[in-house]
Design a protein around this motif. Sequence first.
Motif, PDB file in Angstrom:
ATOM      1  N   ASN A  28       0.825  -1.217   0.000  1.00  0.00           N
ATOM      2  CA  ASN A  28       0.000   0.000   0.000  1.00  0.00           C
ATOM      3  C   ASN A  28       0.859   1.266   0.000  1.00  0.00           C
ATOM      4  N   ALA A  29       1.993   1.238   0.683  1.00  0.00           N
ATOM      5  CA  ALA A  29       2.895   2.395   0.680  1.00  0.00           C
ATOM      6  C   ALA A  29       3.531   2.558  -0.700  1.00  0.00           C
ATOM      7  N   GLN A  30       3.903   1.462  -1.320  1.00  0.00           N
ATOM      8  CA  GLN A  30       4.506   1.513  -2.651  1.00  0.00           C
ATOM      9  C   GLN A  30       3.518   2.080  -3.667  1.00  0.00           C
ATOM     10  N   LYS A  31       2.256   1.688  -3.558  1.00  0.00           N
ATOM     11  CA  LYS A  31       1.219   2.195  -4.472  1.00  0.00           C
ATOM     12  C   LYS A  31       1.094   3.715  -4.338  1.00  0.00           C
ATOM     13  N   LEU A  32       1.066   4.202  -3.111  1.00  0.00           N
ATOM     14  CA  LEU A  32       0.986   5.645  -2.888  1.00  0.00           C
ATOM     15  C   LEU A  32       2.245   6.348  -3.392  1.00  0.00           C
ATOM     16  N   PHE A  33       3.398   5.746  -3.164  1.00  0.00           N
ATOM     17  CA  PHE A  33       4.661   6.338  -3.596  1.00  0.00           C
ATOM     18  C   PHE A  33       4.716   6.488  -5.115  1.00  0.00           C
ATOM     19  N   GLU A  34       4.191   5.492  -5.833  1.00  0.00           N
ATOM     20  CA  GLU A  34       4.221   5.509  -7.292  1.00  0.00           C
ATOM     21  C   GLU A  34       3.102   6.349  -7.894  1.00  0.00           C
ATOM     22  N   GLY A  35       2.125   6.732  -7.075  1.00  0.00           N
ATOM     23  CA  GLY A  35       0.989   7.501  -7.570  1.00  0.00           C
ATOM     24  C   GLY A  35       1.297   8.982  -7.716  1.00  0.00           C
ATOM     25  N   GLN A  36       0.270   9.724  -8.064  1.00  0.00           N
ATOM     26  CA  GLN A  36       0.389  11.167  -8.247  1.00  0.00           C
ATOM     27  C   GLN A  36       0.492  11.877  -6.899  1.00  0.00           C
ATOM     28  N   VAL A  37       1.255  12.934  -6.876  1.00  0.00           N
ATOM     29  CA  VAL A  37       1.326  13.774  -5.676  1.00  0.00           C
ATOM     30  C   VAL A  37      -0.007  14.501  -5.554  1.00  0.00           C
ATOM     31  N   PRO A  38      -0.633  14.477  -4.378  1.00  0.00           N
ATOM     32  CA  PRO A  38      -1.905  15.191  -4.211  1.00  0.00           C
ATOM     33  C   PRO A  38      -1.757  16.673  -4.573  1.00  0.00           C
ATOM     34  N   THR A  39      -2.716  17.186  -5.329  1.00  0.00           N
ATOM     35  CA  THR A  39      -2.693  18.573  -5.790  1.00  0.00           C
ATOM     36  C   THR A  39      -2.494  19.552  -4.640  1.00  0.00           C
ATOM     37  N   GLU A  40      -3.109  19.278  -3.514  1.00  0.00           N
ATOM     38  CA  GLU A  40      -3.002  20.154  -2.349  1.00  0.00           C
ATOM     39  C   GLU A  40      -1.538  20.365  -1.938  1.00  0.00           C
ATOM     40  N   LEU A  41      -0.717  19.330  -2.092  1.00  0.00           N
ATOM     41  CA  LEU A  41       0.683  19.434  -1.684  1.00  0.00           C
ATOM     42  C   LEU A  41       1.550  20.173  -2.690  1.00  0.00           C
ATOM     43  N   LEU A  42       1.021  20.424  -3.874  1.00  0.00           N
ATOM     44  CA  LEU A  42       1.785  21.117  -4.904  1.00  0.00           C
ATOM     45  C   LEU A  42       1.519  22.618  -4.935  1.00  0.00           C
ATOM     46  N   LYS A  43       0.705  23.099  -4.025  1.00  0.00           N
ATOM     47  CA  LYS A  43       0.434  24.536  -3.958  1.00  0.00           C
ATOM     48  C   LYS A  43       1.716  25.274  -3.581  1.00  0.00           C
ATOM     49  N   ALA A  44       1.876  26.451  -4.152  1.00  0.00           N
ATOM     50  CA  ALA A  44       3.097  27.236  -3.954  1.00  0.00           C
ATOM     51  C   ALA A  44       3.423  27.447  -2.478  1.00  0.00           C
ATOM     52  N   GLU A  45       2.417  27.771  -1.671  1.00  0.00           N
ATOM     53  CA  GLU A  45       2.700  28.056  -0.261  1.00  0.00           C
ATOM     54  C   GLU A  45       3.186  26.805   0.486  1.00  0.00           C
ATOM     55  N   VAL A  71       8.046  23.959   2.642  1.00  0.00           N
ATOM     56  CA  VAL A  71       8.977  22.828   2.654  1.00  0.00           C
ATOM     57  C   VAL A  71      10.391  23.319   2.402  1.00  0.00           C
ATOM     58  N   GLU A  72      10.548  24.209   1.429  1.00  0.00           N
ATOM     59  CA  GLU A  72      11.877  24.747   1.127  1.00  0.00           C
ATOM     60  C   GLU A  72      12.475  25.438   2.349  1.00  0.00           C
ATOM     61  N   GLN A  73      11.660  26.224   3.041  1.00  0.00           N
ATOM     62  CA  GLN A  73      12.157  26.956   4.204  1.00  0.00           C
ATOM     63  C   GLN A  73      12.474  26.012   5.360  1.00  0.00           C
ATOM     64  N   THR A  74      11.607  25.053   5.587  1.00  0.00           N
ATOM     65  CA  THR A  74      11.793  24.127   6.702  1.00  0.00           C
ATOM     66  C   THR A  74      12.980  23.213   6.488  1.00  0.00           C
ATOM     67  N   SER A 102      15.484  23.656   4.263  1.00  0.00           N
ATOM     68  CA  SER A 102      16.622  24.344   3.658  1.00  0.00           C
ATOM     69  C   SER A 102      16.966  23.759   2.294  1.00  0.00           C
ATOM     70  N   LEU A 103      15.936  23.484   1.506  1.00  0.00           N
ATOM     71  CA  LEU A 103      16.145  22.964   0.156  1.00  0.00           C
ATOM     72  C   LEU A 103      16.538  24.091  -0.777  1.00  0.00           C
ATOM     73  N   PRO A 104      17.285  23.783  -1.821  1.00  0.00           N
ATOM     74  CA  PRO A 104      17.605  24.804  -2.820  1.00  0.00           C
ATOM     75  C   PRO A 104      16.328  25.350  -3.446  1.00  0.00           C
ATOM     76  N   LYS A 105      16.303  26.638  -3.747  1.00  0.00           N
ATOM     77  CA  LYS A 105      15.102  27.284  -4.299  1.00  0.00           C
ATOM     78  C   LYS A 105      14.628  26.617  -5.578  1.00  0.00           C
ATOM     79  N   ASN A 106      15.519  26.107  -6.390  1.00  0.00           N
ATOM     80  CA  ASN A 106      15.106  25.528  -7.669  1.00  0.00           C
ATOM     81  C   ASN A 106      14.471  24.152  -7.524  1.00  0.00           C
ATOM     82  N   MET A 107      14.503  23.553  -6.351  1.00  0.00           N
ATOM     83  CA  MET A 107      13.941  22.218  -6.191  1.00  0.00           C
ATOM     84  C   MET A 107      12.428  22.228  -6.350  1.00  0.00           C
ATOM     85  N   ALA A 108      11.743  23.269  -5.904  1.00  0.00           N
ATOM     86  CA  ALA A 108      10.291  23.332  -6.035  1.00  0.00           C
ATOM     87  C   ALA A 108       9.897  23.207  -7.489  1.00  0.00           C
ATOM     88  N   GLY A 109      10.662  23.828  -8.366  1.00  0.00           N
ATOM     89  CA  GLY A 109      10.374  23.713  -9.809  1.00  0.00           C
ATOM     90  C   GLY A 109      10.482  22.279 -10.282  1.00  0.00           C
TER      91      GLY A 109
END
Length: 82
Positions: free
Chosen positions: A45-62, A67-70, A72-79
């Motif tokens: 079940n975890a593998q199925k979720l991992f291979e699936g689409q990222v929920p739209t809610e999690l792709l919102k800019a804010e 995530v980037e701020q928390t 310390s990811l490079p700014k270009n990673m969000a892209g």
Amino acid sequence: MEADAKAFAVVMKYLKEADPQHTVIMVQVENEPGAWGSVRDYFANAQKLFEGQVPTELLKAEILEGVEQTCSLPKNMAGDIR
């Protein structure tokens, strides 16, 4: 789950015999997949979720900016994620 319960019972039996003065006051049970060299679990079940689409809610800019701020990811990673 049955194997986990059996293993826990064995540990508790050992503690009862090995600690007659009751110096052990607490046992914390955790299942941390990352503790064994892997940062995620691979059950079906975890593998199925991992291979699936990222929920739209999690792709919102804010969310991505948070995530980037928390993390310390490079700014270009969000892209790359979007």
